[in-house]
Motif scaffolding. Structure first.
Motif, PDB file in Angstrom:
ATOM      1  N   ASP A  65       0.844  -1.192   0.000  1.00 33.21           N
ATOM      2  CA  ASP A  65       0.000   0.000   0.000  1.00 33.21           C
ATOM      3  C   ASP A  65       0.884   1.249   0.000  1.00 33.21           C
ATOM      4  O   ASP A  65       1.561   1.548   0.987  1.00 33.21           O
ATOM      5  CB  ASP A  65      -0.915   0.005   1.212  1.00 33.21           C
ATOM      6  N   PHE A  66       0.883   1.964  -1.116  1.00 30.98           N
ATOM      7  CA  PHE A  66       1.748   3.147  -1.234  1.00 30.98           C
ATOM      8  C   PHE A  66       1.314   4.269  -0.302  1.00 30.98           C
ATOM      9  O   PHE A  66       2.095   5.192  -0.042  1.00 30.98           O
ATOM     10  CB  PHE A  66       1.823   3.633  -2.682  1.00 30.98           C
ATOM     11  N   ASN A  67       0.103   4.215   0.246  1.00 35.70           N
ATOM     12  CA  ASN A  67      -0.358   5.246   1.176  1.00 35.70           C
ATOM     13  C   ASN A  67       0.332   5.155   2.535  1.00 35.70           C
ATOM     14  O   ASN A  67       0.260   6.077   3.334  1.00 35.70           O
ATOM     15  CB  ASN A  67      -1.874   5.157   1.369  1.00 35.70           C
ATOM     16  N   ASP A  68       1.002   4.024   2.817  1.00 37.92           N
ATOM     17  CA  ASP A  68       1.683   3.840   4.092  1.00 37.92           C
ATOM     18  C   ASP A  68       3.125   4.355   4.067  1.00 37.92           C
ATOM     19  O   ASP A  68       3.845   4.192   5.036  1.00 37.92           O
ATOM     20  CB  ASP A  68       1.709   2.350   4.465  1.00 37.92           C
ATOM     21  N   PHE A  69       3.546   4.963   2.946  1.00 40.39           N
ATOM     22  CA  PHE A  69       4.936   5.344   2.798  1.00 40.39           C
ATOM     23  C   PHE A  69       5.079   6.804   2.369  1.00 40.39           C
ATOM     24  O   PHE A  69       4.165   7.372   1.775  1.00 40.39           O
ATOM     25  CB  PHE A  69       5.625   4.447   1.759  1.00 40.39           C
ATOM     26  N   LEU A  70       6.241   7.361   2.684  1.00 36.08           N
ATOM     27  CA  LEU A  70       6.591   8.721   2.288  1.00 36.08           C
ATOM     28  C   LEU A  70       7.893   8.674   1.508  1.00 36.08           C
ATOM     29  O   LEU A  70       8.773   7.875   1.811  1.00 36.08           O
ATOM     30  CB  LEU A  70       6.765   9.612   3.514  1.00 36.08           C
ATOM     31  N   LEU A  71       8.009   9.546   0.525  1.00 39.26           N
ATOM     32  CA  LEU A  71       9.220   9.638  -0.273  1.00 39.26           C
ATOM     33  C   LEU A  71       9.904  10.959   0.051  1.00 39.26           C
ATOM     34  O   LEU A  71       9.272  12.018   0.041  1.00 39.26           O
ATOM     35  CB  LEU A  71       8.880   9.564  -1.765  1.00 39.26           C
ATOM     36  N   TYR A  72      11.184  10.866   0.376  1.00 38.14           N
ATOM     37  CA  TYR A  72      11.979  12.039   0.713  1.00 38.14           C
ATOM     38  C   TYR A  72      13.075  12.225  -0.320  1.00 38.14           C
ATOM     39  O   TYR A  72      13.568  11.266  -0.890  1.00 38.14           O
ATOM     40  CB  TYR A  72      12.634  11.875   2.086  1.00 38.14           C
TER      41      TYR A  72
END
Length: 142
Positions: A64-71
């Motif tokens: 689930d890409f909603n559980d992750f953040l990209l920095y």
């Protein structure tokens, strides 16, 4: 020759392709894949998670890409917006992190009296604090 030119125009219709390197916290090395400059950050996170799972890397992350953040370390400490274009930053190296879990605040008097504790110790509390409380001993930290 005419067919070749039409195919080439269709490939360039979406924009330039860029090589992206995504480092997942806790993983051995970065994941590299090609994306379009106009791709959204959310789709880049989704692609990175799929590549990560396909390669059988550890630790297991989920899909689930909603559980992750990209920095992006070059841009600043804030996470990238999921709806911005990945190519708008001018960077190619990114870090993927799991979103921090939100802690639920339970007020006194709400719910069951000991729902936050197991055998007198709080969930998430340190073992040292539990031992100090249980045995009234002072455990040194070194």
């Amino acid at each position: 020759m005419l067919l070749y030119n039409k195919q080439k125009k269709n490939q360039n219709a979406k924009g330039n392709r860029i090589l992206i390197s995504v480092t997942v916290l806790g993983s051995a090395g970065p994941i590299r894949f090609v994306a379009f400059e106009e791709d959204l950050v959310a789709s880049v996170i989704d692609t990175a998670l799929k590549c990560y799972a396909r390669e059988g890397r550890l630790p297991l992350l989920g899909s689930d890409f909603n559980d992750f953040l990209l920095y992006c370390p070059m841009v600043g400490p804030e996470a990238l917006s999921a709806w911005s274009a990945i190519g708008s930053l001018g960077a190619r190296n990114f870090t993927l992190c799991r979103k921090p879990e939100e802690k639920k605040v339970v007020k006194e008097g709400e719910g069951e009296g000991r729902s936050n504790s197991i055998n007198g110790a709080r969930k998430g509390g340190s073992l040292k604090a539990w031992i100090n409380k249980s045995f009234n001993l002072k455990v040194s930290s070194h």
